[in-house]
Design a protein around this motif. Structure first.
Motif, PDB file in Angstrom:
ATOM      1  N   SER A 237       0.831  -1.209   0.000  1.00 14.66           N
ATOM      2  CA  SER A 237       0.000   0.000   0.000  1.00 14.66           C
ATOM      3  C   SER A 237       0.865   1.257   0.000  1.00 14.66           C
ATOM      4  CB  SER A 237      -1.018   0.009   1.144  1.00 14.66           C
ATOM      5  OG  SER A 237      -0.429  -0.392   2.326  1.00 14.66           O
ATOM      6  N   SER A 238       2.035   1.171   0.618  1.00 14.02           N
ATOM      7  CA  SER A 238       2.901   2.348   0.591  1.00 14.02           C
ATOM      8  C   SER A 238       3.429   2.586  -0.829  1.00 14.02           C
ATOM      9  CB  SER A 238       4.009   2.167   1.627  1.00 14.02           C
ATOM     10  OG  SER A 238       5.228   2.616   1.135  1.00 14.02           O
ATOM     11  N   ILE A 239       3.749   1.504  -1.550  1.00 18.75           N
ATOM     12  CA  ILE A 239       4.206   1.675  -2.941  1.00 18.75           C
ATOM     13  C   ILE A 239       3.065   2.246  -3.796  1.00 18.75           C
ATOM     14  CG2 ILE A 239       4.915   0.428  -5.033  1.00 18.75           C
ATOM     15  CD1 ILE A 239       6.479  -1.497  -3.184  1.00 18.75           C
ATOM     16  N   LEU A 240       1.864   1.699  -3.614  1.00 18.37           N
ATOM     17  CA  LEU A 240       0.727   2.166  -4.425  1.00 18.37           C
ATOM     18  C   LEU A 240       0.402   3.630  -4.126  1.00 18.37           C
ATOM     19  CD1 LEU A 240      -1.645  -0.957  -4.224  1.00 18.37           C
ATOM     20  CD2 LEU A 240      -0.052  -0.355  -6.062  1.00 18.37           C
ATOM     21  N   ALA A 241       0.441   3.973  -2.839  1.00 22.13           N
ATOM     22  CA  ALA A 241       0.123   5.359  -2.456  1.00 22.13           C
ATOM     23  C   ALA A 241       1.163   6.325  -3.017  1.00 22.13           C
ATOM     24  CB  ALA A 241       0.055   5.472  -0.942  1.00 22.13           C
ATOM     25  N   GLY A 242       2.381   5.823  -3.214  1.00 23.48           N
ATOM     26  CA  GLY A 242       3.451   6.690  -3.715  1.00 23.48           C
ATOM     27  C   GLY A 242       3.479   6.808  -5.236  1.00 23.48           C
ATOM     28  N   LEU A 243       2.545   6.166  -5.934  1.00 25.37           N
ATOM     29  CA  LEU A 243       2.563   6.237  -7.405  1.00 25.37           C
ATOM     30  C   LEU A 243       2.198   7.629  -7.935  1.00 25.37           C
ATOM     31  CD1 LEU A 243       0.970   2.812  -8.448  1.00 25.37           C
ATOM     32  CD2 LEU A 243       3.352   3.540  -8.769  1.00 25.37           C
ATOM     33  N   HIS A 244       1.530   8.427  -7.092  1.00 30.47           N
ATOM     34  CA  HIS A 244       1.187   9.798  -7.498  1.00 30.47           C
ATOM     35  C   HIS A 244       1.763  10.775  -6.492  1.00 30.47           C
ATOM     36  CE1 HIS A 244      -2.025   7.410  -9.438  1.00 30.47           C
ATOM     37  NE2 HIS A 244      -1.911   8.303 -10.387  1.00 30.47           N
ATOM     38  N   VAL A 353       8.847  -0.590  -8.596  1.00 28.87           N
ATOM     39  CA  VAL A 353       8.454  -1.430  -7.455  1.00 28.87           C
ATOM     40  C   VAL A 353       9.689  -2.094  -6.860  1.00 28.87           C
ATOM     41  CG1 VAL A 353       7.124  -3.463  -6.743  1.00 28.87           C
ATOM     42  CG2 VAL A 353       6.128  -1.824  -8.371  1.00 28.87           C
ATOM     43  N   GLU A 354      10.540  -2.645  -7.719  1.00 28.65           N
ATOM     44  CA  GLU A 354      11.735  -3.347  -7.222  1.00 28.65           C
ATOM     45  C   GLU A 354      12.608  -2.413  -6.386  1.00 28.65           C
ATOM     46  OE1 GLU A 354      13.014  -4.887 -10.960  1.00 28.65           O
ATOM     47  OE2 GLU A 354      11.874  -6.765 -10.681  1.00 28.65           O
ATOM     48  N   ALA A 355      12.705  -1.150  -6.822  1.00 26.30           N
ATOM     49  CA  ALA A 355      13.550  -0.203  -6.099  1.00 26.30           C
ATOM     50  C   ALA A 355      12.976   0.139  -4.723  1.00 26.30           C
ATOM     51  CB  ALA A 355      13.708   1.069  -6.931  1.00 26.30           C
ATOM     52  N   SER A 356      11.663  -0.051  -4.550  1.00 28.91           N
ATOM     53  CA  SER A 356      11.041   0.312  -3.275  1.00 28.91           C
ATOM     54  C   SER A 356      10.909  -0.887  -2.339  1.00 28.91           C
ATOM     55  CB  SER A 356       9.636   0.881  -3.512  1.00 28.91           C
ATOM     56  OG  SER A 356       9.597   1.684  -4.645  1.00 28.91           O
ATOM     57  N   LEU A 357      11.397  -2.043  -2.754  1.00 30.37           N
ATOM     58  CA  LEU A 357      11.164  -3.272  -1.996  1.00 30.37           C
ATOM     59  C   LEU A 357      12.156  -3.421  -0.835  1.00 30.37           C
ATOM     60  CD1 LEU A 357       9.098  -5.503  -2.644  1.00 30.37           C
ATOM     61  CD2 LEU A 357      11.013  -6.820  -3.597  1.00 30.37           C
ATOM     62  N   PRO A 358      11.655  -3.631   0.393  1.00 30.21           N
ATOM     63  CA  PRO A 358      12.589  -3.826   1.510  1.00 30.21           C
ATOM     64  C   PRO A 358      13.372  -5.126   1.343  1.00 30.21           C
ATOM     65  CG  PRO A 358      10.314  -3.534   2.275  1.00 30.21           C
ATOM     66  CD  PRO A 358      10.258  -3.712   0.801  1.00 30.21           C
ATOM     67  N   GLY A 360      14.837  -8.700   1.756  1.00 36.12           N
ATOM     68  CA  GLY A 360      14.228  -9.949   2.216  1.00 36.12           C
ATOM     69  C   GLY A 360      12.870 -10.238   1.597  1.00 36.12           C
ATOM     70  N   CYS A 361      12.202  -9.196   1.073  1.00 34.81           N
ATOM     71  CA  CYS A 361      10.891  -9.412   0.437  1.00 34.81           C
ATOM     72  C   CYS A 361      11.085  -9.735  -1.038  1.00 34.81           C
ATOM     73  CB  CYS A 361      10.021  -8.174   0.595  1.00 34.81           C
ATOM     74  SG  CYS A 361       9.561  -7.882   2.303  1.00 34.81           S
ATOM     75  N   ARG A 362      10.079 -10.406  -1.608  1.00 36.22           N
ATOM     76  CA  ARG A 362      10.148 -10.768  -3.031  1.00 36.22           C
ATOM     77  C   ARG A 362       8.972 -10.130  -3.764  1.00 36.22           C
ATOM     78  NH1 ARG A 362       8.528 -15.772  -3.185  1.00 36.22           N
ATOM     79  NH2 ARG A 362       8.221 -15.837  -0.932  1.00 36.22           N
ATOM     80  N   VAL A 363       9.171  -9.933  -5.065  1.00 35.75           N
ATOM     81  CA  VAL A 363       8.061  -9.419  -5.869  1.00 35.75           C
ATOM     82  C   VAL A 363       7.928 -10.265  -7.130  1.00 35.75           C
ATOM     83  CG1 VAL A 363       9.509  -7.662  -7.029  1.00 35.75           C
ATOM     84  CG2 VAL A 363       7.028  -7.391  -6.971  1.00 35.75           C
ATOM     85  N   GLU A 364       6.677 -10.526  -7.503  1.00 34.85           N
ATOM     86  CA  GLU A 364       6.403 -11.228  -8.764  1.00 34.85           C
ATOM     87  C   GLU A 364       5.450 -10.380  -9.579  1.00 34.85           C
ATOM     88  OE1 GLU A 364       5.081 -15.519  -8.677  1.00 34.85           O
ATOM     89  OE2 GLU A 364       5.902 -15.216  -6.639  1.00 34.85           O
ATOM     90  N   PHE A 365       5.678 -10.352 -10.896  1.00 37.61           N
ATOM     91  CA  PHE A 365       4.801  -9.579 -11.786  1.00 37.61           C
ATOM     92  C   PHE A 365       4.126 -10.516 -12.775  1.00 37.61           C
ATOM     93  CE2 PHE A 365       8.316  -6.741 -10.595  1.00 37.61           C
ATOM     94  CZ  PHE A 365       7.603  -5.662 -10.091  1.00 37.61           C
ATOM     95  N   GLU A 366       2.944 -10.125 -13.184  1.00 43.20           N
ATOM     96  CA  GLU A 366       2.248 -10.882 -14.213  1.00 43.20           C
ATOM     97  C   GLU A 366       1.602  -9.870 -15.149  1.00 43.20           C
ATOM     98  OE1 GLU A 366      -0.088 -14.138 -12.291  1.00 43.20           O
ATOM     99  OE2 GLU A 366      -1.376 -13.801 -14.048  1.00 43.20           O
ATOM    100  N   GLY A 367       1.747 -10.090 -16.436  1.00 46.12           N
ATOM    101  CA  GLY A 367       1.155  -9.156 -17.405  1.00 46.12           C
ATOM    102  C   GLY A 367       1.966  -9.182 -18.676  1.00 46.12           C
ATOM    103  N   ALA A 368       1.301  -9.052 -19.810  1.00 42.45           N
ATOM    104  CA  ALA A 368       1.987  -9.049 -21.103  1.00 42.45           C
ATOM    105  C   ALA A 368       1.113  -8.305 -22.097  1.00 42.45           C
ATOM    106  CB  ALA A 368       2.231 -10.475 -21.579  1.00 42.45           C
ATOM    107  N   GLY A 369       1.732  -7.882 -23.163  1.00 43.61           N
ATOM    108  CA  GLY A 369       0.976  -7.244 -24.252  1.00 43.61           C
ATOM    109  C   GLY A 369       0.491  -5.853 -23.886  1.00 43.61           C
TER     110      GLY A 369
END
Ligand code: ZN
Length: 465
Positions: A237-244, A353-358, A360-369
């Motif tokens: 939520s902190s990453i999402l809130a920081g998008l704007h 997103v990767e740059a904001s990740l603490p 020890g945490c992991r991130v996965e993305f899904e999406g194409a096209g």
């Protein structure tokens, strides 16, 4: 001139038949996004093929990996050099949603008179079966009077627009030669108001993305570990809130690279339109944030955006469960403007997103096209002919408008085939598009059909030799 009056009379003569046929088509529940719709999708495609065959446009039902495309061409006229017009519509519909919210049966349309307006209700009534029926009926009437079509004609009716047109790029690549045309009329857009037509000249692109953030541990007891362990909801939520930022600008590095500001002449056109804000209509914008320095219309049509479409994680059950969730997921969509490419925006978001990740945490993305934005020329002779035709029928010039929405086909045809596109439609936000009790009325259908006839006439009388 009298020939044209003959075509308009032919439309009136056949009007009841045309309306009844349209109701037959609406009665087929051709829902593209539900597996149960498959047989009805096939039935709708065959029904349309038969109708096109019957008016002298031999059609075929072309299978794709998803739902079939109905493709028809007029017979080549030997020795005639004339433009080729492609007409696009889609015959699939959105799911019904909760049937209890409908006052009318979604697939049993009939005409009901309400305050002097002859309406019919049903899923697909406006989006988009009436739309495609306007040009099919116009072509039929023209052919029956002239014993010929106004130009070489291709009709392309898609069966999976409502689920994102996944098979369309492959289909267009495979049928490139058959789809060659001078102009593609895309009949899947809104009017400006009930009395004023519109031509859409600017469409946004669209990218979808799903992001999941996971903590180093699975679910934990919040009393034991809440004070010390990573909470993916908090991180997400902190990453999402920081998008704007506080000015409503998107903070992703490079998000605006390549984006030109809205040209002054376009801003001036839109400022005129904003004087009657019919587009925003009944929507209450209180609490919304518009990017600083832009009007609502400019933000909606001319500026790129990111929207958070959903968030899921942790306790969603009816009772208390004091848990520190192991992961949190969000779905987002980006609306792009000219100068932005789907893959670039996707990778910039991922880096952000990767740059904001603490640690020890992991991130996965899904999406194409995704699709890019399209800006259509306002100088095209087909757009000008369409403008004149629409003005003649409606007594008012069409508004040249933008839209925040995407029509994947426009990008495909414009970029891959290099054909001009003219985006015209006869629906309104008040038709309850995608909502319960979707509706349309016979008078708009009649004027839609007549509009095409006037456009054909304009194209013929201004043909370049
Ligand atoms: Zn739709």
């Amino acid at each position: 001139m009298s020939d044209r009056e003959d075509v308009l009379r032919e439309i009136d003569r056949n009007f009841d038949v045309a309306v009844n046929k349209l109701l037959e088509l609406i009665a087929i529940p051709s829902i593209s996004s539900e597996p149960s719709g498959e047989a009805d999708i096939a039935r709708a495609a065959e029904w349309l093929k038969a109708e096109l065959d019957a008016i002298g446009l031999p059609a075929k039902v072309v299978p794709t990996k998803g739902h079939p495309v109905v493709l028809a061409h007029s017979a080549a006229q030997l020795g005639l050099r004339r433009p080729c017009l492609l007409f696009y519509g889609h015959y699939d519909v959105q799911p019904v949603g909760d049937p209890a919210e409908w006052k009318h049966e979604p697939f049993e349309p009939r005409i009901v008179e309400e305050d002097g307006v002859h309406r019919f209700y049903g899923r697909g009534a406006s989006d988009s079966k009436s739309q495609l029926w306007t040009f099919v009926e116009a072509l039929r009437a023209w052919k029956s009077v002239h014993d010929d079509f106004p130009a070489d004609i291709t009709v392309l009716l898609e069966g999976e627009e409502e689920c994102g047109s996944p098979s369309l790029p492959e289909f267009i690549e495979a049928y490139r030669e058959e789809l060659e045309c001078d102009v593609a009329f895309i009949c899947d857009a809104e009017m400006w108001s009930p009395t004023q037509p519109a031509i859409t000249t600017q469409l946004k692109g669209l990218v979808h993305e799903k992001v999941t953030i996971s903590a180093p541990n699975p679910d934990l007891h919040s009393g034991h570990y809440g004070a010390v362990a990573a909470n993916p909801i908090r991180i997400l939520s902190s990453i999402l809130a920081g998008l704007h930022d506080e000015k409503g600008k998107v903070t992703i590095d490079g998000f605006y690279d390549g984006v030109s500001d809205i040209p002054e002449n376009v801003r001036a056109q839109w400022a005129e339109l904003a004087k009657e804000p019919t587009l925003i209509g009944d929507v209450d914008l209180t609490g919304g944030v518009t990017e600083e320095g832009y009007s609502s219309l400019e933000a909606m049509w001319g500026r790129p955006t990111v929207d958070i479409n959903g968030i899921t994680s942790g306790n969603q059950g009816p009772g208390e469960r004091s848990v520190l969730p192991g992961s949190a997921t969000s779905r987002l969509s980006f609306r792009l403007v000219p100068g932005q490419e789907p893959e670039t925006i996707r990778s910039r978001f991922r880096s952000h997103v990767e740059a904001s990740l603490p640690e020890g945490c992991r991130v996965e993305f899904e999406g194409a096209g995704g699709s890019s934005a399209v800006m259509l020329s306002q100088d095209s002779r087909f757009l000008k002919a369409s403008s004149r035709g629409l003005e003649e029928e409606w007594g008012m010039p069409p508004v040249l408008r933008g839209t925040g929405g995407a029509i994947p086909l426009v990008e495909q045809v414009n970029r891959r085939l290099g054909a001009e596109c003219v985006v015209i439609g006869f629906i309104l936000p008040s038709d309850a598009i995608h909502a319960p009790d979707e509706r349309y009325d016979t008078e708009r259908l009649r004027k839609g059909v007549r509009s095409w006839v006037r456009i054909f006439e304009e194209i013929q009388s201004h043909a370049e030799v």
